[in-house]
Scaffold this motif. Sequence first.
Motif, PDB file in Angstrom:
ATOM      1  N   LYS A 180       0.820  -1.214   0.000  1.00  0.00           N
ATOM      2  CA  LYS A 180       0.000   0.000   0.000  1.00  0.00           C
ATOM      3  C   LYS A 180       0.850   1.259   0.000  1.00  0.00           C
ATOM      4  O   LYS A 180       0.529   2.226  -0.680  1.00  0.00           O
ATOM      5  CB  LYS A 180      -0.964   0.001   1.190  1.00  0.00           C
ATOM      6  CG  LYS A 180      -2.136  -0.923   1.024  1.00  0.00           C
ATOM      7  CD  LYS A 180      -3.099  -0.816   2.173  1.00  0.00           C
ATOM      8  CE  LYS A 180      -4.245  -1.776   1.972  1.00  0.00           C
ATOM      9  NZ  LYS A 180      -5.247  -1.672   3.025  1.00  0.00           N
TER      10      LYS A 180
ATOM     11  N   TRP B 248       3.900   1.556  -1.179  1.00  0.00           N
ATOM     12  CA  TRP B 248       4.519   1.670  -2.501  1.00  0.00           C
ATOM     13  C   TRP B 248       3.512   2.218  -3.504  1.00  0.00           C
ATOM     14  O   TRP B 248       3.816   3.098  -4.290  1.00  0.00           O
ATOM     15  CB  TRP B 248       5.040   0.305  -2.968  1.00  0.00           C
ATOM     16  CG  TRP B 248       5.594   0.332  -4.360  1.00  0.00           C
ATOM     17  CD1 TRP B 248       6.847   0.712  -4.736  1.00  0.00           C
ATOM     18  CD2 TRP B 248       4.907  -0.004  -5.564  1.00  0.00           C
ATOM     19  NE1 TRP B 248       6.995   0.618  -6.099  1.00  0.00           N
ATOM     20  CE2 TRP B 248       5.799   0.180  -6.629  1.00  0.00           C
ATOM     21  CE3 TRP B 248       3.615  -0.451  -5.848  1.00  0.00           C
ATOM     22  CZ2 TRP B 248       5.456  -0.057  -7.944  1.00  0.00           C
ATOM     23  CZ3 TRP B 248       3.272  -0.695  -7.161  1.00  0.00           C
ATOM     24  CH2 TRP B 248       4.178  -0.493  -8.197  1.00  0.00           C
ATOM     25  N   GLN B 249       2.291   1.696  -3.492  1.00  0.00           N
ATOM     26  CA  GLN B 249       1.262   2.095  -4.443  1.00  0.00           C
ATOM     27  C   GLN B 249       0.821   3.543  -4.246  1.00  0.00           C
ATOM     28  O   GLN B 249       0.345   4.171  -5.178  1.00  0.00           O
ATOM     29  CB  GLN B 249       0.045   1.162  -4.340  1.00  0.00           C
ATOM     30  CG  GLN B 249      -1.058   1.440  -5.322  1.00  0.00           C
ATOM     31  CD  GLN B 249      -0.689   1.113  -6.764  1.00  0.00           C
ATOM     32  OE1 GLN B 249       0.228   0.360  -7.055  1.00  0.00           O
ATOM     33  NE2 GLN B 249      -1.415   1.701  -7.695  1.00  0.00           N
ATOM     34  N   SER B 250       1.015   4.081  -3.049  1.00  0.00           N
ATOM     35  CA  SER B 250       0.573   5.456  -2.795  1.00  0.00           C
ATOM     36  C   SER B 250       1.740   6.444  -2.699  1.00  0.00           C
ATOM     37  O   SER B 250       1.536   7.607  -2.365  1.00  0.00           O
ATOM     38  CB  SER B 250      -0.258   5.513  -1.511  1.00  0.00           C
ATOM     39  OG  SER B 250       0.520   5.091  -0.410  1.00  0.00           O
ATOM     40  N   ARG B 251       2.959   6.004  -2.992  1.00  0.00           N
ATOM     41  CA  ARG B 251       4.131   6.875  -2.885  1.00  0.00           C
ATOM     42  C   ARG B 251       4.033   8.045  -3.859  1.00  0.00           C
ATOM     43  O   ARG B 251       3.409   7.934  -4.906  1.00  0.00           O
ATOM     44  CB  ARG B 251       5.420   6.081  -3.142  1.00  0.00           C
ATOM     45  CG  ARG B 251       5.643   5.767  -4.610  1.00  0.00           C
ATOM     46  CD  ARG B 251       6.683   4.680  -4.826  1.00  0.00           C
ATOM     47  NE  ARG B 251       6.964   4.477  -6.240  1.00  0.00           N
ATOM     48  CZ  ARG B 251       6.158   3.876  -7.104  1.00  0.00           C
ATOM     49  NH1 ARG B 251       4.969   3.438  -6.719  1.00  0.00           N
ATOM     50  NH2 ARG B 251       6.514   3.731  -8.360  1.00  0.00           N
TER      51      ARG B 251
ATOM     52  N   LEU C 270       4.968   2.919 -12.137  1.00  0.00           N
ATOM     53  CA  LEU C 270       4.255   3.956 -11.401  1.00  0.00           C
ATOM     54  C   LEU C 270       3.134   3.381 -10.549  1.00  0.00           C
ATOM     55  O   LEU C 270       2.770   3.952  -9.530  1.00  0.00           O
ATOM     56  CB  LEU C 270       3.693   4.998 -12.370  1.00  0.00           C
ATOM     57  CG  LEU C 270       4.706   5.627 -13.331  1.00  0.00           C
ATOM     58  CD1 LEU C 270       4.025   6.641 -14.224  1.00  0.00           C
ATOM     59  CD2 LEU C 270       5.867   6.239 -12.580  1.00  0.00           C
ATOM     60  N   GLY C 271       2.582   2.266 -11.000  1.00  0.00           N
ATOM     61  CA  GLY C 271       1.507   1.661 -10.235  1.00  0.00           C
ATOM     62  C   GLY C 271       0.972   0.413 -10.887  1.00  0.00           C
ATOM     63  O   GLY C 271       1.216   0.143 -12.068  1.00  0.00           O
TER      64      GLY C 271
ATOM     65  N   TRP D 232      -2.798  -1.806 -10.673  1.00  0.00           N
ATOM     66  CA  TRP D 232      -4.172  -1.808 -10.190  1.00  0.00           C
ATOM     67  C   TRP D 232      -4.890  -3.034 -10.721  1.00  0.00           C
ATOM     68  O   TRP D 232      -4.558  -3.538 -11.787  1.00  0.00           O
ATOM     69  CB  TRP D 232      -4.924  -0.569 -10.671  1.00  0.00           C
ATOM     70  CG  TRP D 232      -4.310   0.716 -10.243  1.00  0.00           C
ATOM     71  CD1 TRP D 232      -4.648   1.473  -9.152  1.00  0.00           C
ATOM     72  CD2 TRP D 232      -3.249   1.434 -10.894  1.00  0.00           C
ATOM     73  NE1 TRP D 232      -3.857   2.594  -9.091  1.00  0.00           N
ATOM     74  CE2 TRP D 232      -2.991   2.597 -10.141  1.00  0.00           C
ATOM     75  CE3 TRP D 232      -2.474   1.194 -12.037  1.00  0.00           C
ATOM     76  CZ2 TRP D 232      -2.014   3.514 -10.490  1.00  0.00           C
ATOM     77  CZ3 TRP D 232      -1.498   2.107 -12.382  1.00  0.00           C
ATOM     78  CH2 TRP D 232      -1.266   3.257 -11.618  1.00  0.00           C
TER      79      TRP D 232
ATOM     80  N   VAL E 166      -7.493   5.497 -12.631  1.00  0.00           N
ATOM     81  CA  VAL E 166      -6.054   5.233 -12.656  1.00  0.00           C
ATOM     82  C   VAL E 166      -5.297   6.506 -13.026  1.00  0.00           C
ATOM     83  O   VAL E 166      -4.329   6.891 -12.356  1.00  0.00           O
ATOM     84  CB  VAL E 166      -5.717   4.090 -13.637  1.00  0.00           C
ATOM     85  CG1 VAL E 166      -4.222   4.014 -13.925  1.00  0.00           C
ATOM     86  CG2 VAL E 166      -6.224   2.757 -13.098  1.00  0.00           C
TER      87      VAL E 166
ATOM     88  N   GLU F  53      -5.457   9.029 -10.250  1.00  0.00           N
ATOM     89  CA  GLU F  53      -4.564   8.681  -9.137  1.00  0.00           C
ATOM     90  C   GLU F  53      -3.126   9.102  -9.433  1.00  0.00           C
ATOM     91  O   GLU F  53      -2.425   9.616  -8.557  1.00  0.00           O
ATOM     92  CB  GLU F  53      -4.615   7.180  -8.848  1.00  0.00           C
ATOM     93  CG  GLU F  53      -3.720   6.799  -7.677  1.00  0.00           C
ATOM     94  CD  GLU F  53      -3.708   5.318  -7.354  1.00  0.00           C
ATOM     95  OE1 GLU F  53      -2.617   4.808  -7.034  1.00  0.00           O
ATOM     96  OE2 GLU F  53      -4.781   4.686  -7.422  1.00  0.00           O
ATOM     97  N   LEU F  54      -2.679   8.912 -10.671  1.00  0.00           N
ATOM     98  CA  LEU F  54      -1.325   9.351 -11.041  1.00  0.00           C
ATOM     99  C   LEU F  54      -1.177  10.863 -10.813  1.00  0.00           C
ATOM    100  O   LEU F  54      -0.177  11.327 -10.272  1.00  0.00           O
ATOM    101  CB  LEU F  54      -1.007   8.989 -12.492  1.00  0.00           C
ATOM    102  CG  LEU F  54      -0.887   7.500 -12.815  1.00  0.00           C
ATOM    103  CD1 LEU F  54      -0.680   7.298 -14.314  1.00  0.00           C
ATOM    104  CD2 LEU F  54       0.230   6.852 -12.019  1.00  0.00           C
TER     105      LEU F  54
ATOM    106  N   ARG G 196      -0.967  11.730  -7.171  1.00  0.00           N
ATOM    107  CA  ARG G 196       0.306  11.315  -6.561  1.00  0.00           C
ATOM    108  C   ARG G 196       1.469  12.180  -7.026  1.00  0.00           C
ATOM    109  O   ARG G 196       2.615  11.889  -6.700  1.00  0.00           O
ATOM    110  CB  ARG G 196       0.561   9.839  -6.856  1.00  0.00           C
ATOM    111  CG  ARG G 196      -0.405   8.942  -6.071  1.00  0.00           C
ATOM    112  CD  ARG G 196      -0.319   7.486  -6.435  1.00  0.00           C
ATOM    113  NE  ARG G 196       1.042   6.980  -6.389  1.00  0.00           N
ATOM    114  CZ  ARG G 196       1.454   5.944  -7.133  1.00  0.00           C
ATOM    115  NH1 ARG G 196       0.620   5.316  -7.945  1.00  0.00           N
ATOM    116  NH2 ARG G 196       2.696   5.534  -7.061  1.00  0.00           N
TER     117      ARG G 196
END
Length: 170
Positions: free
Chosen positions: A2, A4-7, A51-52, A54, A67, A70-71, A74
């Motif tokens: 989580k 890593w995915q939200s960094r 970058l992610g 999902w 998606v 979210e990029l 972030r």
Amino acid sequence: MKSWQSRPLDSLYPIVYLDAIRVKVRDGGQILNKAFYLAIGINLAGEKKVLGLWTAASEGAKFRLSVITELKNRGVADIFIACVDGLKGFAEAIEAVFPQAQVQTCIVHLVRHSLNYVPWKMRKAVAADLRLIYTAATAAQAEQALAAFALKWMPTTRASVLPGGATGSA
């Protein structure tokens, strides 16, 4: 995972590749097909960065927009080129969030889609001739390969895409 995915991400990625793959997964004792989305960015140093990642039940336009959003949330402020699979809704989602980004369909997806209109026994030959176009070292060589392709594969069609107004007429 989580964290890593939200960094936070870099503010600029000259190129971002966005695609999905369908995978069979075991979920609660059932085998389901799920879409896994992947975003890979090329940073200013030329390095590829994931970058992610999902997952979704399907490859829908609403999920694609989430998606891309979210990029942005972030930290991605700009993308020069977004390379996508060409599915409906992806270009619109990118343009809504990054209006200055150029959306380009991935060459692999373009070739696959093009070959859907080619008889099975001719696909290898057509694909080989298409490869000469998209792997050309210069724009001039690509234009020559395109002209040769049009003359070979579209002999009775006026090929308005040919450089210099040449036609593909026989």
